[in-house]
Design a protein around this motif. Structure first.
Motif, PDB file in Angstrom:
ATOM      1  N   PRO A 108       0.837  -1.202   0.000  1.00  0.00           N
ATOM      2  CA  PRO A 108       0.000   0.000   0.000  1.00  0.00           C
ATOM      3  C   PRO A 108       0.870   1.249   0.000  1.00  0.00           C
ATOM      4  N   ARG A 109       0.307   2.338  -0.447  1.00  0.00           N
ATOM      5  CA  ARG A 109       1.014   3.623  -0.460  1.00  0.00           C
ATOM      6  C   ARG A 109       0.324   4.596   0.485  1.00  0.00           C
ATOM      7  N   ASN A 128      -3.497   4.721  -0.618  1.00  0.00           N
ATOM      8  CA  ASN A 128      -4.002   4.654  -1.993  1.00  0.00           C
ATOM      9  C   ASN A 128      -5.034   3.544  -2.152  1.00  0.00           C
ATOM     10  N   THR A 129      -5.520   3.003  -1.031  1.00  0.00           N
ATOM     11  CA  THR A 129      -6.613   2.032  -1.037  1.00  0.00           C
ATOM     12  C   THR A 129      -7.719   2.547  -0.121  1.00  0.00           C
ATOM     13  N   ASP A 181      -4.293  -5.557  -9.702  1.00  0.00           N
ATOM     14  CA  ASP A 181      -3.498  -4.755 -10.628  1.00  0.00           C
ATOM     15  C   ASP A 181      -3.002  -3.445 -10.038  1.00  0.00           C
ATOM     16  N   ARG A 182      -3.698  -2.905  -9.046  1.00  0.00           N
ATOM     17  CA  ARG A 182      -3.282  -1.614  -8.487  1.00  0.00           C
ATOM     18  C   ARG A 182      -2.293  -1.758  -7.332  1.00  0.00           C
ATOM     19  N   GLY A 183      -1.815  -2.981  -7.093  1.00  0.00           N
ATOM     20  CA  GLY A 183      -0.911  -3.223  -5.968  1.00  0.00           C
ATOM     21  C   GLY A 183       0.451  -2.569  -6.118  1.00  0.00           C
ATOM     22  N   ILE A 184       0.872  -2.294  -7.377  1.00  0.00           N
ATOM     23  CA  ILE A 184       2.160  -1.631  -7.615  1.00  0.00           C
ATOM     24  C   ILE A 184       1.913  -0.445  -8.546  1.00  0.00           C
ATOM     25  N   ILE A 221      -4.966   6.227 -13.896  1.00  0.00           N
ATOM     26  CA  ILE A 221      -4.372   5.118 -13.150  1.00  0.00           C
ATOM     27  C   ILE A 221      -3.391   4.368 -14.046  1.00  0.00           C
ATOM     28  N   ARG A 222      -2.175   4.192 -13.550  1.00  0.00           N
ATOM     29  CA  ARG A 222      -1.183   3.364 -14.234  1.00  0.00           C
ATOM     30  C   ARG A 222      -0.503   2.491 -13.198  1.00  0.00           C
ATOM     31  N   SER A 223      -0.373   1.224 -13.484  1.00  0.00           N
ATOM     32  CA  SER A 223       0.222   0.289 -12.536  1.00  0.00           C
ATOM     33  C   SER A 223       1.237  -0.593 -13.247  1.00  0.00           C
ATOM     34  N   LEU A 224       2.013  -1.322 -12.451  1.00  0.00           N
ATOM     35  CA  LEU A 224       3.052  -2.194 -12.975  1.00  0.00           C
ATOM     36  C   LEU A 224       2.748  -3.647 -12.631  1.00  0.00           C
TER      37      LEU A 224
END
Length: 487
Positions: A108-109, A128-129, A181-184, A221-224
């Motif tokens: 989490p951020r 960010n969650t 998908d939003r974990g990173i 939203i952009r994730s890795l």
């Protein structure tokens, strides 16, 4: 043009800053060398204890501008009129790793925002969650111990991580977020921020509302993926810091639009979910998002240590019109955050420039004196008690927010259950919202960690949580874990 003279900390000019004083050429050094001793002693003390959580962070200054009228819900002055701007400082962070950890990791951020309002600093501490792993602060130290480096092996252990989650079924919702998908996030600019907790707003008539904050990124939203993140960490472990710094330096100012969900206080008791449970969301169809304003970051700190690492946020820093709710995790953090800063920075940390209430006329006015690193003498002869007969600052008699009704007996109570209050329903709803590709990546991410656990009973307990959230979800995770363990 002559150069400025280098001095010691006491102001005396330094004759030589390249060579230590010694007893003859090549001889032992002298204890009387003030410049040498002062520099080494200061160097030993340059760093303060890092945060136990949220140690690795980045930050920037900016402003918040009101775009929509919310005066029917709160009398907070910084939200009082469309077009009003308030200076802010925002600190992003990862949670579990140390100050030297990498940015692009599955974690989490933190999203900690300080509004420098004319009625005092308002701190909004979130992630960010929109949810979290636990709902009661008494479990927080155990949770963090399980997620951080093991005291024996010195590294994060899958056995510890998943064993705690096996005994915390309420974590299933947040685990589904984290492993999705939003974990990173690809960068701090490309993620949302949430107040996560439930807060209280009070309008000028004294009506109370419960609110949740949503900062939606205007960058998209952009994730890795895990593979992309591993490659990026190898190239630049400070990737999120680099991105934020360079974007602002280029004049590409990241922004977020603030929305809130608003619940009339009278509706809380009968809502189908416990509205004060941090492991739950309020579905938008029940309480739609209402736009409030725009957050923009446009200035980098001059000194990361002084401004980012010494920035102190505490959710008990409220302003008139905004207050707490019965959210148990919020209630615990009202104490824990401020206490952490008193330990790390000292009792006078609020006098540091990044933490001082800079928009309040005349600054903070109270009777706190002395202590470690006290900077403000507050005037010769000024009294240090209240009330007094010498025109010292006095109370207003006006509460910041509406009172919360309480009833019943003291004791160690579980949270009250509402009609839809189980630990798995919302995790299942989140899973069912995902596309087939998102589900596949989620299952792979969970299985990659859970398959490393050494105890079969811990694996089975976690699998039961995913089965309870959604039968297909559980079946796919179970099959993926089995396949990895058979390899």
């Amino acid at each position: 043009m002559s150069k400025r003279v280098l001095t010691t900390e006491s102001g005396a000019p330094v004759a030589d800053n390249q060579n230590s004083a010694s007893a003859g050429v090549g001889g032992p050094l002298l204890l009387q060398d003030q410049q040498l001793l002062e520099k080494l002693a200061r160097f030993n003390r340059e760093r303060i204890p890092e945060r136990v959580v949220h140690a690795r962070g980045s930050g920037a200054y900016g402003h918040f501008e009101v775009t929509d009228d919310v005066t029917g819900f709160t009398h907070a002055d910084f939200l009082s009129e469309i077009g009003k701007r308030t200076e802010v400082f925002l600190r992003f962070s990862t949670v579990a790793d140390s100050l030297g950890g990498a940015d692009a990791v599955r974690d989490p951020r933190g999203f900690a925002l300080k509004f420098y309002t004319e009625e005092g600093n308002y701190d909004l501490v979130g992630n960010n969650t929109p949810v979290f792993f636990i709902k009661d602060p008494i479990k927080f130290p155990d949770f963090i111990h399980s997620q951080k480096r093991d005291p024996f092996t010195g590294k994060q252990e899958p056995d510890n991580v998943w064993d705690f989650w096996a005994h915390a079924p309420e974590a299933t919702h947040q685990v589904t977020w984290l492993m999705g998908d939003r974990g990173i996030p690809a960068s701090y600019r490309h993620m949302n921020g949430y107040g996560s907790h439930t807060y209280q707003w009070t309008n000028a008539s004294g009506e109370a509302f419960f609110v949740k904050y949503h900062f939606k990124t205007n960058q998209g939203i952009r994730s890795l993926s895990g593979e992309q993140a591993a490659e990026l960490v190898g190239k630049d472990a400070n990737s999120h810091q680099t991105d934020l710094l360079q974007a602002i330096e280029r004049g590409v100012h990241p922004s977020w639009t603030l929305y809130v969900q608003i619940m009339p206080a009278a509706e809380a008791a009968d809502y189908r979910f416990n509205p004060f449970d941090l492991t739950k969301i309020w579905p938008h169809k029940d309480y739609p998002l209402q736009r409030v304003g725009r957050l923009v970051l446009d200035r980098n700190p001059d000194n990361v240590f002084a401004e980012v690492e010494q920035a102190a946020f505490s959710p008990n820093n409220f302003v008139p019109g905004i207050g707490p709710s019965p959210d148990k995790m919020l209630q615990g953090r009202l104490f824990a955050y401020a206490d952490a800063h008193r330990y790390r920075l000292g009792v006078n940390h609020t006098q540091l420039a990044v933490n001082a209430p800079k928009a309040v006329p005349g600054g903070a006015q109270n009777y706190g004196r002395d202590g470690f690193m006290a900077a403000n003498g507050q005037g010769r002869g000024a009294k240090n008690y209240e009330p007094n007969s010498y025109d010292g600052p006095a109370e207003t008699g006006r509460p910041l927010s509406a009172p919360l009704a309480v009833s019943g007996y003291t004791g160690n109570h579980t949270a009250p259950l509402h009609t839809k209050d189980d630990d798995f329903f919302q995790a299942g709803e989140l899973y069912r919202l995902m596309s087939e590709e998102e589900k596949s990546r989620l299952v792979a991410n969970i299985a990659g960690g859970l398959s490393q656990v050494s105890r079969d009973d811990v694996i089975e307990k976690n699998l039961a949580h995913f089965h309870a959230a959604d039968p297909e979800y559980g079946k796919r995770v179970e099959e993926a874990v089995r396949a990895l363990r058979e390899d």
